[in-house]
Design an enzyme around this catalytic site. Structure first.
Site, short mmCIF file in Angstrom:
data_model
loop_
_atom_site.label_atom_id
_atom_site.label_comp_id
_atom_site.label_asym_id
_atom_site.label_seq_id
_atom_site.Cartn_x
_atom_site.Cartn_y
_atom_site.Cartn_z
N CYS A 115 23.64 -9.70 44.29
CA CYS A 115 22.74 -8.87 43.30
C CYS A 115 23.56 -7.59 42.86
O CYS A 115 22.84 -7.16 42.02
CB CYS A 115 21.57 -8.05 44.27
SG CYS A 115 20.57 -9.38 45.25
N HIS A 252 18.94 -1.84 40.40
CA HIS A 252 18.71 -3.30 40.73
C HIS A 252 17.13 -3.32 41.38
O HIS A 252 16.96 -2.35 42.04
CB HIS A 252 19.63 -3.72 41.56
CG HIS A 252 19.24 -4.82 42.38
ND1 HIS A 252 19.25 -6.09 41.81
CD2 HIS A 252 19.31 -5.24 43.82
CE1 HIS A 252 18.73 -7.04 42.55
NE2 HIS A 252 18.83 -6.51 43.84
N ASN A 282 13.19 -9.92 42.65
CA ASN A 282 14.30 -9.64 42.80
C ASN A 282 15.20 -10.82 41.91
O ASN A 282 15.32 -11.92 42.76
CB ASN A 282 14.98 -9.41 44.17
CG ASN A 282 16.38 -9.10 44.21
OD1 ASN A 282 17.03 -9.14 43.49
ND2 ASN A 282 16.58 -8.63 45.45
#
Ligand code: ACO
Length: 325
Positions: A115, A252, A282
């Site tokens: 990520c 993020h 996500n």
């Protein structure tokens, strides 16, 4: 004194057409829109169609970014793709994008930091530019996380989505101060001891399978705000800016509660936080450039604004970057 700054020429994004809502997921696993929305802020996510690969998403985001930048692929010196869901184990997805764009010189490679991948790729690109090894770089975050999920595991399958975002960086000049346009700094970190909290239980050299994403969500959550806040403080301190100088916070998009917790801890007002988590979930390495493109396209982020990026992911990896748009 004049120094090299990696300045943004343009950004672009792409989301697959298919949208999967929380209600639709509730028909597959024992969950509900209420549970997912309350715990994460996510309402829906985009999912790649059968046969639609990470490179396909990356290519569409790249074309949008190049068009915004007003340059052709022949002007690129380097492509860096951040992805944890490559088309193939090798070669790098970046080389597929290179070929599809018709770029026949320079280099293309992938960066794997899950990520945090886009922050790591931005850091690599910025350092190539500052070192004089590249003048124009395409930095991409692209993921098909849907391919890594165990669709019977309600604790993970509700969290992720697919998509891609891209940024074109070009060597410009600055005075070395915070008024310069371009990347002011990047800060990246990792701690391999945290492996077991977030990983994929497969790979070519272990199981010879792709594997599925496994996560201890509560534990990840505990580390997230602390690590992200520390990276942001390091970035701001090094650049010589205060948190109140920041115009836009582009985190993020893991979970709205992590976004809110980080903003609260650092004293960033909610109206400065760019959130796409409700509509996209996500998207791992794609989430930061997707959120950036959203806020640029809707007119919130404008030239001259000070923008703070951050991410955290498997490894653990985490980082932050400050740039003046
Ligand atoms: N629907 C309904 N119930 C569920 C679901 C679901 N989808 N998932 C778990 N539950 C249940 C659990 O089984 C548990 O039931 P129990 O009490 O009977 O045992 C209960 O809900 C509570 O589960 P917790 O795991 O304690 O829930 P929590 O409040 O921690 O929320 C979540 C879980 C959303 C995963 C949260 O921990 C989180 O967001 N963590 C961060 C993870 C993350 O963002 N990872 C992304 C990668 S890293 C990064 O990007 C930062």
């Amino acid at each position: 004194m004049s120094i090299i700054r990696s300045q943004v020429l343009g950004c672009g994004a792409f989301l697959p057409e298919t949208v999967l809502t929380n209600e639709e997921l509730s028909a597959r696993v024992d969950t509900s829109d209420e549970w997912i929305a309350a715990r994460t802020g996510i309402r829906r996510r985009h999912v790649a169609a059968e046969g639609e690969k990470t490179s396909d998403l990356a290519l569409k985001a790249s074309r949008a970014a190049l068009s915004r930048a007003g340059i052709g692929a022949d002007e690129l010196d380097l492509i860096v793709v951040a992805t944890t869901t490559p088309d193939e184990t090798f070669p790098a997805t970046a080389t597929r994008v290179q070929a599809e764009l018709g770029m026949t010189r320079g280099a293309a490679f992938d960066v794997q930091a899950v990520c945090s991948g886009f922050i790591f790729a931005l850091s690599v690109a910025d350092n190539f530019i500052k070192a004089g090894q590249a003048r124009t770089v395409l930095v991409i975050g692209a993921e098909t996380m849907s391919r890594l999920l165990d669709w019977n595991d309600r604790t993970t399958c509700v969290l992720f989505g697919d998509g891609a975002g891209a940024l074109v960086l070009h060597a410009g000049e600055g005075e070395g101060g915070i008024a310069d346009r371009g990347v002011l700094n990047t800060k990246i970190f990792s701690d391999g001891r945290m492996h077991d909290l977030l990983y994929v239980d497969g790979g070519p050299s272990s199981t010879q399978t792709t594997g599925h994403l496994r996560m201890q969500g509560k534990e990840v959550f505990k580390h997230a705000v602390t690590n992200i806040a520390a990276a942001i403080e390091a970035s701001a301190h090094d650049a010589g800016v205060t948190i109140s100088d920041i115009d836009w916070f582009v985190p993020h998009q893991a979970n709205q509660r992590i976004l809110d917790g980080t903003a609260r801890k650092l004293g960033i007002p909610p109206e400065k936080v760019i959130s796409t988590v409700a509509d996209q979930g996500n998207t791992s390495a794609a989430s930061v450039p997707l959120a950036l493109a959203t806020a640029v396209n809707d007119g919130r982020i404008k030239q001259g604004d000070l923008v703070l990026l951050e991410a955290m992911g498997g490894g653990f990896t985490w980082g932050a970057a400050l740039l003046r748009w």
